[in-house]
Structure formats: C-alpha cells, structure tokens
Scaffold this active site. Structure first.
Site, PDB file in Angstrom:
ATOM      1  N   LEU A  13      26.443 -35.906  10.290  1.00 30.14           N
ATOM      2  CA  LEU A  13      26.981 -34.558  10.504  1.00 30.14           C
ATOM      3  C   LEU A  13      26.898 -33.777   9.191  1.00 30.14           C
ATOM      4  O   LEU A  13      27.880 -33.599   8.488  1.00 30.14           O
ATOM      5  CB  LEU A  13      28.423 -34.661  11.011  1.00 30.14           C
ATOM      6  CG  LEU A  13      29.096 -33.375  11.493  1.00 30.14           C
ATOM      7  CD1 LEU A  13      28.297 -32.733  12.615  1.00 30.14           C
ATOM      8  CD2 LEU A  13      30.504 -33.672  11.958  1.00 30.14           C
ATOM      9  N   HIS A  14      25.696 -33.336   8.860  1.00 26.84           N
ATOM     10  CA  HIS A  14      25.474 -32.582   7.626  1.00 26.84           C
ATOM     11  C   HIS A  14      25.580 -31.084   7.907  1.00 26.84           C
ATOM     12  O   HIS A  14      26.142 -30.685   8.928  1.00 26.84           O
ATOM     13  CB  HIS A  14      24.147 -32.979   6.968  1.00 26.84           C
ATOM     14  CG  HIS A  14      22.943 -32.757   7.830  1.00 26.84           C
ATOM     15  ND1 HIS A  14      22.217 -31.594   7.814  1.00 26.84           N
ATOM     16  CD2 HIS A  14      22.341 -33.560   8.746  1.00 26.84           C
ATOM     17  CE1 HIS A  14      21.204 -31.683   8.662  1.00 26.84           C
ATOM     18  NE2 HIS A  14      21.263 -32.864   9.249  1.00 26.84           N
ATOM     19  N   ILE A  15      25.080 -30.252   7.020  1.00 32.37           N
ATOM     20  CA  ILE A  15      25.313 -28.806   7.104  1.00 32.37           C
ATOM     21  C   ILE A  15      24.812 -28.177   8.405  1.00 32.37           C
ATOM     22  O   ILE A  15      25.553 -27.453   9.067  1.00 32.37           O
ATOM     23  CB  ILE A  15      24.702 -28.090   5.876  1.00 32.37           C
ATOM     24  CG1 ILE A  15      25.499 -28.469   4.637  1.00 32.37           C
ATOM     25  CG2 ILE A  15      24.717 -26.572   6.067  1.00 32.37           C
ATOM     26  CD1 ILE A  15      24.931 -27.949   3.344  1.00 32.37           C
TER      27      ILE A  15
END
Length: 88
Positions: A13-15
């Site tokens: 769950l990155h940017i």
C-alpha cells in the site's frame, strides 16, 4: 460490515494505491476504516493509509458503517484483490 483482504501487489500500500483507495472511500456515504495489525486508518485519508505500513502479504481488515457500508467494503476489497490496477 467487515471483510479481510490480503495485499497482493509487489510494493504494498504505497503512494499510488493509497491515493486510489482514499478516493474510492470518499465516494461512498460510509465511514470506512482499514486495520493492519494494531494500526488503524481512516480510509479517506491517504496519509493515514500510508501510516499502516502495509506491505505485500499484509492482511487488511476493512470495516465500514453508514448507508453505503456494504458497497464501500465490497469495492475496496475488490480494488485490493485487483492489486490496485498494478501488474506486479
């Protein structure tokens, strides 16, 4: 309404995924939270979602209350299962 889903995309769950997830959560008339172990985030806050530190393999618990709670949870679970539209 609550459901659990595993993060399958390579970078977790990155940017970009957190931006997609927060935008999706905002589109429903529901208060949605996301839990990763002891960390809890409001789903409509990209920064909160990033603070979950959810990497590949993390089991996210998606919970919602409100008129569109079921639809919101279902849509978010599907988005996570679809790897947020990423190929890896």
């Amino acid at each position: 309404m609550t459901a659990t889903v595993e993060v399958c995309n390579k970078l977790g769950l990155h940017i970009r995924p957190s931006r997609y997830l927060s935008a999706l959560a905002k589109s429903y008339d529901a208060e949605v939270t996301v839990r990763n172990n002891e960390r809890v985030a409001l789903a409509d806050s990209q920064l909160d979602l990033l603070m979950l530190l959810a990497s590949k393999g993390a089991k996210l618990e998606i919970s919602a209350t409100g008129p569109q709670a079921e639809e919101a949870v279902d849509a978010i679970v599907k988005m996570v299962q679809d790897r947020f539209g990423e190929k890896d």
